[in-house]
Design a protein around this motif. Structure first.
Motif, PDB file in Angstrom:
ATOM      1  N   TYR A   1      52.811 -68.017  54.828  1.00 33.56           N
ATOM      2  CA  TYR A   1      53.356 -68.692  53.646  1.00 33.56           C
ATOM      3  C   TYR A   1      53.204 -70.207  53.789  1.00 33.56           C
ATOM      4  O   TYR A   1      52.754 -70.874  52.863  1.00 33.56           O
ATOM      5  CB  TYR A   1      54.827 -68.311  53.435  1.00 33.56           C
ATOM      6  N   PHE A   2      53.564 -70.744  54.940  1.00 32.40           N
ATOM      7  CA  PHE A   2      53.475 -72.179  55.166  1.00 32.40           C
ATOM      8  C   PHE A   2      52.024 -72.656  55.068  1.00 32.40           C
ATOM      9  O   PHE A   2      51.757 -73.732  54.545  1.00 32.40           O
ATOM     10  CB  PHE A   2      54.062 -72.549  56.532  1.00 32.40           C
ATOM     11  N   ILE A   3      51.111 -71.851  55.556  1.00 33.63           N
ATOM     12  CA  ILE A   3      49.683 -72.205  55.471  1.00 33.63           C
ATOM     13  C   ILE A   3      49.245 -72.265  54.013  1.00 33.63           C
ATOM     14  O   ILE A   3      48.632 -73.241  53.570  1.00 33.63           O
ATOM     15  CB  ILE A   3      48.823 -71.200  56.271  1.00 33.63           C
TER      16      ILE A   3
ATOM     17  N   GLN B   1      42.444 -67.523  52.090  1.00 35.24           N
ATOM     18  CA  GLN B   1      43.765 -67.770  52.684  1.00 35.24           C
ATOM     19  C   GLN B   1      44.863 -67.096  51.869  1.00 35.24           C
ATOM     20  O   GLN B   1      45.789 -66.509  52.424  1.00 35.24           O
ATOM     21  CB  GLN B   1      44.050 -69.267  52.773  1.00 35.24           C
ATOM     22  N   VAL B   2      44.750 -67.184  50.558  1.00 36.20           N
ATOM     23  CA  VAL B   2      45.754 -66.571  49.687  1.00 36.20           C
ATOM     24  C   VAL B   2      45.719 -65.051  49.838  1.00 36.20           C
ATOM     25  O   VAL B   2      46.762 -64.398  49.927  1.00 36.20           O
ATOM     26  CB  VAL B   2      45.548 -66.994  48.216  1.00 36.20           C
ATOM     27  N   LYS B   3      44.533 -64.490  49.911  1.00 36.19           N
ATOM     28  CA  LYS B   3      44.413 -63.038  50.067  1.00 36.19           C
ATOM     29  C   LYS B   3      44.926 -62.578  51.429  1.00 36.19           C
ATOM     30  O   LYS B   3      45.529 -61.505  51.538  1.00 36.19           O
ATOM     31  CB  LYS B   3      42.972 -62.591  49.823  1.00 36.19           C
ATOM     32  N   GLN B   4      44.728 -63.392  52.468  1.00 36.73           N
ATOM     33  CA  GLN B   4      45.293 -63.058  53.786  1.00 36.73           C
ATOM     34  C   GLN B   4      46.817 -63.056  53.716  1.00 36.73           C
ATOM     35  O   GLN B   4      47.471 -62.181  54.280  1.00 36.73           O
ATOM     36  CB  GLN B   4      44.824 -64.057  54.841  1.00 36.73           C
TER      37      GLN B   4
ATOM     38  N   LEU C   1      51.967 -60.147  53.217  1.00 36.94           N
ATOM     39  CA  LEU C   1      53.138 -59.915  52.371  1.00 36.94           C
ATOM     40  C   LEU C   1      53.316 -58.422  52.085  1.00 36.94           C
ATOM     41  O   LEU C   1      54.408 -57.869  52.238  1.00 36.94           O
ATOM     42  CB  LEU C   1      52.986 -60.703  51.065  1.00 36.94           C
ATOM     43  N   VAL C   2      52.244 -57.765  51.691  1.00 33.37           N
ATOM     44  CA  VAL C   2      52.315 -56.334  51.387  1.00 33.37           C
ATOM     45  C   VAL C   2      52.626 -55.534  52.652  1.00 33.37           C
ATOM     46  O   VAL C   2      53.425 -54.586  52.610  1.00 33.37           O
ATOM     47  CB  VAL C   2      51.015 -55.847  50.707  1.00 33.37           C
ATOM     48  N   ASP C   3      52.052 -55.927  53.772  1.00 28.32           N
ATOM     49  CA  ASP C   3      52.363 -55.243  55.031  1.00 28.32           C
ATOM     50  C   ASP C   3      53.849 -55.368  55.363  1.00 28.32           C
ATOM     51  O   ASP C   3      54.484 -54.385  55.747  1.00 28.32           O
ATOM     52  CB  ASP C   3      51.542 -55.818  56.190  1.00 28.32           C
ATOM     53  N   TYR C   4      54.382 -56.564  55.195  1.00 27.89           N
ATOM     54  CA  TYR C   4      55.797 -56.794  55.510  1.00 27.89           C
ATOM     55  C   TYR C   4      56.704 -55.970  54.593  1.00 27.89           C
ATOM     56  O   TYR C   4      57.621 -55.294  55.047  1.00 27.89           O
ATOM     57  CB  TYR C   4      56.132 -58.281  55.388  1.00 27.89           C
ATOM     58  N   VAL C   5      56.430 -56.038  53.302  1.00 26.71           N
ATOM     59  CA  VAL C   5      57.252 -55.311  52.322  1.00 26.71           C
ATOM     60  C   VAL C   5      57.140 -53.805  52.555  1.00 26.71           C
ATOM     61  O   VAL C   5      58.147 -53.088  52.547  1.00 26.71           O
ATOM     62  CB  VAL C   5      56.819 -55.703  50.885  1.00 26.71           C
ATOM     63  N   SER C   6      55.931 -53.326  52.796  1.00 23.40           N
ATOM     64  CA  SER C   6      55.713 -51.889  53.020  1.00 23.40           C
ATOM     65  C   SER C   6      56.400 -51.419  54.286  1.00 23.40           C
ATOM     66  O   SER C   6      57.026 -50.356  54.300  1.00 23.40           O
ATOM     67  CB  SER C   6      54.216 -51.585  53.110  1.00 23.40           C
TER      68      SER C   6
END
Length: 155
Positions: A33-35, A54-57, A62-67
């Motif tokens: 997020y900071f990046i 970078q946004v897609k990474q 984000l999706v990995d964390y939420v999932s």
């Protein structure tokens, strides 16, 4: 958000593998997020935008964390709470729907930026990141309540 993460690491770190894994993945998400947001220590020049890559990474993280939360961590916390009685189960189950609200925001953000074919969408990124950050900060607070619920019952 980073300060709260550091407090969480100090309070709960090393107490349970599940908690350590969760906090570590949150740290990775916040770094991405900071990046993307261009925040210190990952600042970029004032007028530059992050790359779509970078946004897609960040979206993948984000999706990995939420999932992971919905399909692994929360279930394990609720199962652990079953050992601690009905009040713990009710508290855990009461937090999950509130956490889900931020999931929808995160998935909408992901869909917008991973499906983007035109980099012009990056001009909306700052506003979208701000909205996402508010949702994720609320999510982290609710997740911390789940962690505390588990931590209080550890031997």
């Amino acid at each position: 958000m980073l300060t709260k993460l550091e407090k969480a690491e100090k309070r709960w770190g090393g107490s349970h593998n599940l908690i350590d894994q969760w906090i570590n993945h949150r740290r990775k998400l916040l770094i991405q997020y900071f990046i993307v947001a261009g925040l210190a220590p990952y600042s970029r020049s004032e007028k530059s935008l992050p790359s779509m890559d970078q946004v897609k990474q960040f979206c993948a993280q984000l999706v990995d964390y939420v999932s992971e939360g919905h399909f692994e961590v929360y279930n394990n916390v609720v199962k652990a709470c079953e050992k601690f009685g009905e009040a713990s189960i009710e508290t855990a189950n009461g937090l999950l729907p509130m956490i889900s609200e931020s999931t929808d925001i995160a998935l909408d953000f992901n869909d917008k930026y991973t499906d983007a074919v035109d980099e012009q969408v990056l001009y909306q990124l700052d506003n979208d990141l701000s909205h996402l950050a508010q949702a994720m900060e609320s999510r982290f607070e609710l997740e911390d309540e789940l962690i505390e619920l588990l931590y209080q019952r550890l031997p």
